[in-house]
Design a protein around this motif. Structure first.
Motif, short mmCIF file in Angstrom:
data_model
loop_
_atom_site.label_atom_id
_atom_site.label_comp_id
_atom_site.label_asym_id
_atom_site.label_seq_id
_atom_site.Cartn_x
_atom_site.Cartn_y
_atom_site.Cartn_z
N LEU A 1 0.84 -1.21 0.00
CA LEU A 1 0.00 0.00 0.00
C LEU A 1 0.87 1.25 0.00
O LEU A 1 0.58 2.24 -0.68
CB LEU A 1 -0.92 0.02 1.24
CG LEU A 1 -2.10 -0.96 1.22
CD1 LEU A 1 -2.77 -1.01 2.59
CD2 LEU A 1 -3.12 -0.55 0.14
N ARG A 2 1.95 1.19 0.78
CA ARG A 2 2.85 2.35 0.88
C ARG A 2 3.48 2.68 -0.47
O ARG A 2 3.82 3.82 -0.75
CB ARG A 2 3.93 2.10 1.93
CG ARG A 2 3.41 2.20 3.34
CD ARG A 2 4.49 2.31 4.41
NE ARG A 2 3.83 2.33 5.73
CZ ARG A 2 3.53 1.25 6.44
NH1 ARG A 2 3.88 0.06 6.02
NH2 ARG A 2 2.90 1.37 7.60
N GLU A 3 3.61 1.63 -1.31
CA GLU A 3 4.25 1.85 -2.61
C GLU A 3 3.27 2.20 -3.72
O GLU A 3 3.67 2.54 -4.83
CB GLU A 3 5.03 0.58 -3.01
CG GLU A 3 6.32 0.44 -2.22
CD GLU A 3 6.85 -0.98 -2.23
OE1 GLU A 3 6.39 -1.79 -3.06
OE2 GLU A 3 7.73 -1.27 -1.38
N LEU A 4 1.99 2.10 -3.41
CA LEU A 4 0.96 2.34 -4.43
C LEU A 4 0.86 3.84 -4.70
O LEU A 4 0.71 4.63 -3.76
CB LEU A 4 -0.38 1.80 -3.89
CG LEU A 4 -1.29 1.05 -4.84
CD1 LEU A 4 -0.56 -0.12 -5.52
CD2 LEU A 4 -2.50 0.51 -4.07
N ASP A 5 0.92 4.25 -6.00
CA ASP A 5 0.95 5.69 -6.28
C ASP A 5 -0.34 6.40 -5.89
O ASP A 5 -0.33 7.57 -5.54
CB ASP A 5 1.27 5.92 -7.78
CG ASP A 5 0.27 5.20 -8.68
OD1 ASP A 5 -0.57 4.43 -8.13
OD2 ASP A 5 0.33 5.38 -9.90
#
Lengths: 424, 424
Positions: free
Chosen positions: B405-409
């Motif tokens: 989730l943290r990497e999702l733009d």
């Protein structure tokens, strides 16, 4: 070991002994062997997986057999349970029992037999089913002084009162629902009249105060008179009605009271949140402060859990050649009569709404030395009601005040009287 | 007997031994005699009423004296407590200790010394202060299987979280208040980072699962990162945040997890009502069902009450020439890593409010095999927030999902992540 009785609890004891045979052996240090099960009638279909030849109707022969060293009694009632337990204990066996009625009527005879035979008498399952309560009281708190015990120790009445509180049902309707769901028996007398709770109160008081107490010494009132109006009015004031078993030491520590009756407790009290058929016991000790024990007070598996915990303990004791704690009655405190018990009262009076009424009511309270904490007048004219909550006073003074109120011409009716606990 | 340490707990032990000398003697069957008190510094003014010559700074000599058969250790910490306890036990004395840190680090060495010397090792006071908890776990539930233990075992953090919940205070402000009132130490690390709770969790898990557990095996997260927003958002959803010590058996019964971390629990859960610095431990056992033990987890008198209960027990054992329960590690179950623990998650995401966002978020959860129980979108436009509660999944899968989730733009920020317990 032998099992007396193979009903709801007994069959669960057998099931768990099978399922957990390995664990029990490891925890005890030796395997358990079930050598016999005494039942009333032979040949009945039973939901347990044991060899049919283990069943016997001759319980007396079973409890004196030489190859048996531990007897579990889950028949209940006074006789033949008493004779069988006494025979087993006198013969040097250890006994685990869930029999609150017998312990509260004649515990002294059982302890005496245990001393004669040098065996153990354990009975954790007799009060509040699965909740570890007696072991904490008689062992963990052995270095403390118990001031007060407030317990919800009867699941049936708690279920009924909880339904009345949450749905507004009448006592009769709530009882009927409890019966339908199996929480109450067809004849609910032992529960709703407080006999079951009184036996448990006697056992708790005996352990808490290191004195001998029988059920006959417990002041007992049931919940059959409680109306939906009582419950609603308690709710309005931020209280909930519970059937409580109360053991309380007198201020001078020389005596204690034991009683079972419905009481209003504040909704913020930890016992107020005890819902449905759950049990909980609130203990106030001098050093430990407030403690609460919560869990299932009845049912086959929960009660069997408590029985098996005791079984492991007595089996370990036998292997170690020792005994668990004996009866502790060294304090030998007196049970004081209900009249000397200090409590508080909530009373609702139907009165005429005219000048001077409150003054005359207040005068009556003062005459009996009962101090009033709050008065609230509700409604007016012919429907006026005075709701009074007193400060602490002896039950005798409170009763005399209620008697006087009933005779007062300006009081049309004493609509309800309820003791208040748990907010001092 | 000898006392090691004369601080808050030790001085209460001495006071109670004096005040209750008669009761203790009656309950034990023989009088207790205090033969020495080891202190760090001689001559300091102390609030206890004992002969000055009983004080000594030579604890090592004290614990090996021939005329002493019971040693109470309330110094705390690893050394010199460990060496002193091992010396006492190896020398055949019985030991009562409140030392959770030592038990959780090196309990095995203490038990070994107790076996060598044939004395007792009792430590009821080490977890949840006055609450009788260890004796019920290791004795009352000896015939049952513990499925799960959920405990509030640290009063300081419960006080802080309760303040944050009731007043909306920040962690820093609530901590400061706790320090002012004496509920938190000047250096609060051991409490707020969960070290204290982790030691207790190790002790509880060892007893519950009949296995050896050390504090190092406990997954540990503190409460310092919890914000007023986390608390408010939990409240909105009908939850409250508590620092829990959790011991849970795996579904196949072959291993168990032990962890300490903040978690959201439903307000209807019995633990949710545990206020201020109180402790409570919720136990789920196979047969007994749900049990809860509630009371004061710390403080001089409550801890002394637990110490004295143990003292009565070990003194009785010595008189009877027997020993209490030994270490029980027969099950020897493995502690599984945190990643294998099954739990649930509440996560709040700051997202852009545009079509397809929920689909991409849901896809990520699906990719990690994490099933979503509820999704709620709050606000819109630039302030949109997705609040997601998952179904049960392994902690590894949940962590990988959070990482993703943290990497999702489309996710601007993962505003908060919190495990959810107590509603399955």
């Amino acid at each position: 070991m032998a099992l007396l009785g193979c009903g709801v609890v007994g069959s669960q004891v057998i099931r768990l002994m099978h399922e957990q045979a390995g664990d029990l052996a490891a925890r005890i240090g030796a395997p358990l062997e079930l050598a016999g099960v005494a039942v009333r009638r032979q040949g009945r279909k039973r939901d347990v997986d044991i060899a049919p030849e283990l069943f016997t109707t001759d319980a007396e022969a079973l409890v004196t057999r030489d190859d048996i060293d531990i007897v579990i009694e889950v028949i209940g009632g006074i006789e033949p349970a008493r004779s069988l337990i006494v025979a087993a204990l006198s013969g040097g066996k250890s006994v685990v029992t869930a029999n609150k009625a017998l312990l509260a009527e004649d515990g002294a005879a059982l302890y005496e037999a245990a001393r004669q035979g040098s065996g153990d008498l354990y009975f954790e399952a007799s009060v509040a089913g699965a909740i570890p309560l007696l072991r904490p009281l008689r062992e963990s708190l052995a270095g403390d002084h118990v001031k007060r015990v407030l317990g919800i120790v009867n699941g049936t009445t708690n279920y009924i009162l909880d339904k009345m509180d949450t749905t507004g049902a009448s006592f009769t309707d709530a009882l009927e629902e409890a019966q339908t769901l199996g929480y109450a028996e067809a004849d609910p007398t032992a529960d709703v009249e407080g006999f079951d709770a009184a036996a448990k109160a006697a056992i708790l008081a005996g352990l808490a105060y290191h004195s001998r107490v029988t059920a006959a010494e417990v002041h007992r009132e049931g919940i059959t008179e409680i109306t939906a109006t009582d419950v609603a009015s308690a709710k309005d004031m931020g209280y909930v009605i519970k059937l409580l078993a109360i053991c309380a030491r007198s201020d001078d520590g020389r005596s204690f009271g034991v009683r079972v009756h419905p009481a209003m407790i504040p909704r913020s009290h930890p016992l107020a949140g005890v819902r449905e058929a759950y049990n909980a016991v609130f203990v106030e000790a001098e050093s430990a402060g407030q403690l609460m024990f919560y869990g299932k007070g009845a049912g086959g598996a929960p009660t069997a859990s408590a029985v098996l915990g005791d079984l492991v303990a007595v089996a370990r004791n036998r292997l170690a050649g020792t005994r668990g704690p004996d009866e502790s009655t060294y304090a030998d405190l007196a049970v004081h009569p209900m009249g000397e018990t200090v409590t508080r009262c909530h009373v609702a009076l139907d009165v005429a709404d005219k000048p001077g009424v409150l003054a005359r009511v207040a005068e009556l309270f003062a005459k009996h030395d009962v101090s009033i904490q709050t008065v609230r007048q509700e409604g007016h004219g012919d429907d006026a009601q005075l709701v009074i909550v007193t400060h602490r006073a002896t039950d005798a003074a409170l009763s005399a005040t209620m008697e006087g109120l009933r005779e007062l011409d300006i009081v049309r009716a004493v609509a309800s009287v309820m003791r208040v606990e748990g907010d001092d």
